[in-house]
Scaffold this active site. Structure first.
Site, mmCIF file in Angstrom:
data_model
loop_
_atom_site.group_PDB
_atom_site.id
_atom_site.type_symbol
_atom_site.label_atom_id
_atom_site.label_comp_id
_atom_site.label_asym_id
_atom_site.label_seq_id
_atom_site.Cartn_x
_atom_site.Cartn_y
_atom_site.Cartn_z
ATOM 1 C CG ASP A 1 -2.088 0.832 1.261
ATOM 2 O OD1 ASP A 1 -2.430 1.677 0.288
ATOM 3 O OD2 ASP A 1 -2.885 0.843 2.236
ATOM 4 C CB THR B 1 1.231 -13.014 2.710
ATOM 5 O OG1 THR B 1 1.724 -12.276 1.766
ATOM 6 C CG2 THR B 1 0.157 -13.990 2.005
HETATM 7 N N1 AR6 Z 1 5.660 -5.416 -4.479
HETATM 8 C C1 AR6 Z 1 5.173 -6.614 -3.988
HETATM 9 N N2 AR6 Z 1 5.012 -7.232 -2.918
HETATM 10 C C2 AR6 Z 1 5.326 -6.663 -1.911
HETATM 11 C C3 AR6 Z 1 5.860 -5.342 -1.802
HETATM 12 C C4 AR6 Z 1 5.995 -4.773 -3.398
HETATM 13 N N3 AR6 Z 1 6.250 -3.632 -3.454
HETATM 14 N N4 AR6 Z 1 5.850 -4.633 -0.971
HETATM 15 C C5 AR6 Z 1 5.717 -5.596 0.097
HETATM 16 N N5 AR6 Z 1 5.109 -6.720 -0.614
HETATM 17 P P1 AR6 Z 1 1.418 -6.053 3.127
HETATM 18 P P2 AR6 Z 1 -1.301 -7.093 4.156
HETATM 19 C C6 AR6 Z 1 4.518 -8.150 -0.166
HETATM 20 O O1 AR6 Z 1 1.868 -5.929 4.249
HETATM 21 O O2 AR6 Z 1 -0.434 -8.319 4.661
HETATM 22 C C7 AR6 Z 1 -0.565 -2.121 4.849
HETATM 23 O O3 AR6 Z 1 -0.256 -1.145 5.897
HETATM 24 C C8 AR6 Z 1 4.784 -8.655 1.191
HETATM 25 O O4 AR6 Z 1 5.905 -9.177 1.375
HETATM 26 O O5 AR6 Z 1 1.642 -5.122 1.908
HETATM 27 O O6 AR6 Z 1 -2.547 -7.366 3.170
HETATM 28 C C9 AR6 Z 1 -2.232 -1.687 4.502
HETATM 29 O O7 AR6 Z 1 -2.617 -0.480 4.484
HETATM 30 C C10 AR6 Z 1 3.656 -9.779 1.451
HETATM 31 O O8 AR6 Z 1 3.929 -10.977 1.002
HETATM 32 O O9 AR6 Z 1 -0.316 -6.289 2.795
HETATM 33 C C11 AR6 Z 1 -2.849 -2.680 5.448
HETATM 34 O O10 AR6 Z 1 -2.942 -1.993 6.715
HETATM 35 C C12 AR6 Z 1 2.503 -8.884 0.649
HETATM 36 O O11 AR6 Z 1 3.253 -8.024 -0.471
HETATM 37 C C13 AR6 Z 1 -2.079 -3.684 5.568
HETATM 38 O O12 AR6 Z 1 -0.680 -3.306 5.217
HETATM 39 C C14 AR6 Z 1 1.528 -8.286 1.325
HETATM 40 O O13 AR6 Z 1 2.129 -7.493 2.514
HETATM 41 C C15 AR6 Z 1 -2.289 -5.067 4.727
HETATM 42 O O14 AR6 Z 1 -1.417 -5.997 5.008
#
Ligand code: AR6
Length: 169
Positions: free
Chosen positions: A34, A123
């Site tokens: 995000d 995740t």
């Molecule tokens: N590109 C691809 N994957 C990524 C990137 C990137 N740039 N950055 C992280 N990941 P997360 P959630 C991976 O935490 O668990 C936010 O604060 C990461 O390694 O982004 O759904 C929102 O506002 C992981 O495998 O999302 C919400 O409050 C995956 O993307 C909360 O985090 C998802 O990690 C959502 O948490």
């Protein structure tokens, strides 16, 4: 037939019609994917999210739902924001996680998007175990009828890539 493609990398660098943001209900930004999407896409995305909050999404976006905005400066046309469930041992929230993939594809179809990039929703900060998150992602995309031609899962690290690779083998 929708083809599933796996890429190790950063979702903000993907040239696709739409990319999916693992957002939170506020739609007003956060960490993880995000934060990266809002940083790379610029202020237009946040403006569009604020407009959504001022209109149909006064209380925010519910878990498992999806909504689209501009992609700002990103090399994509749209960002589809979805809210994954937080993982907990107390309750099985798998259906909500599956709903994120289904609803994002439904919104992609409404937009006419043919290529869509997804992160591994829930995740990261939301704590979903990567192997199970990968299973739900791949099974749900395979089971969802859609005009999207390519679903690209963009995995940030090797562990996540391997978890998805085990599902598509
Ligand atoms: N590109 C691809 N994957 C990524 C990137 C990137 N740039 N950055 C992280 N990941 P997360 P959630 C991976 O935490 O668990 C936010 O604060 C990461 O390694 O982004 O759904 C929102 O506002 C992981 O495998 O999302 C919400 O409050 C995956 O993307 C909360 O985090 C998802 O990690 C959502 O948490």
């Amino acid at each position: 037939m929708t083809s599933i493609v796996l890429v190790r990398g950063d979702i903000t660098q993907q040239h696709v019609d739409a990319l999916v943001n693992a957002a939170n209900s506020s739609l007003l930004g956060g960490g993880g994917v995000d934060g990266a999407i809002h940083r790379a896409g610029g202020p237009e995305i946040l403006e569009a999210c604020r407009a959504l909050r001022a209109s149909h999404y006064g209380k925010g976006l519910r878990t498992g739902q999806a909504v689209a905005t501009t992609a700002g400066r990103l090399p994509a046309r749209w960002v589809i924001h979805t809210v994954g469930p937080r993982f907990t041992h107390e309750e099985d929230r798998s259906e909500l996680l599956a709903s994120c993939y289904r609803e994002s594809l439904r919104v992609a179809d409404e937009l006419g998007a043919r290529t869509v990039a997804f992160p591994a929703i829930s995740t990261g900060i939301y704590g979903w175990p990567i192997d199970d998150g990968a299973r739900i992602a791949v099974e749900t995309v395979r089971a969802t009828p859609t005009a999207v031609e390519e679903v690209r899962f963009v995995l940030f690290d090797e562990r996540a890539y391997e978890a998805f690779a085990a599902q598509v083998r």
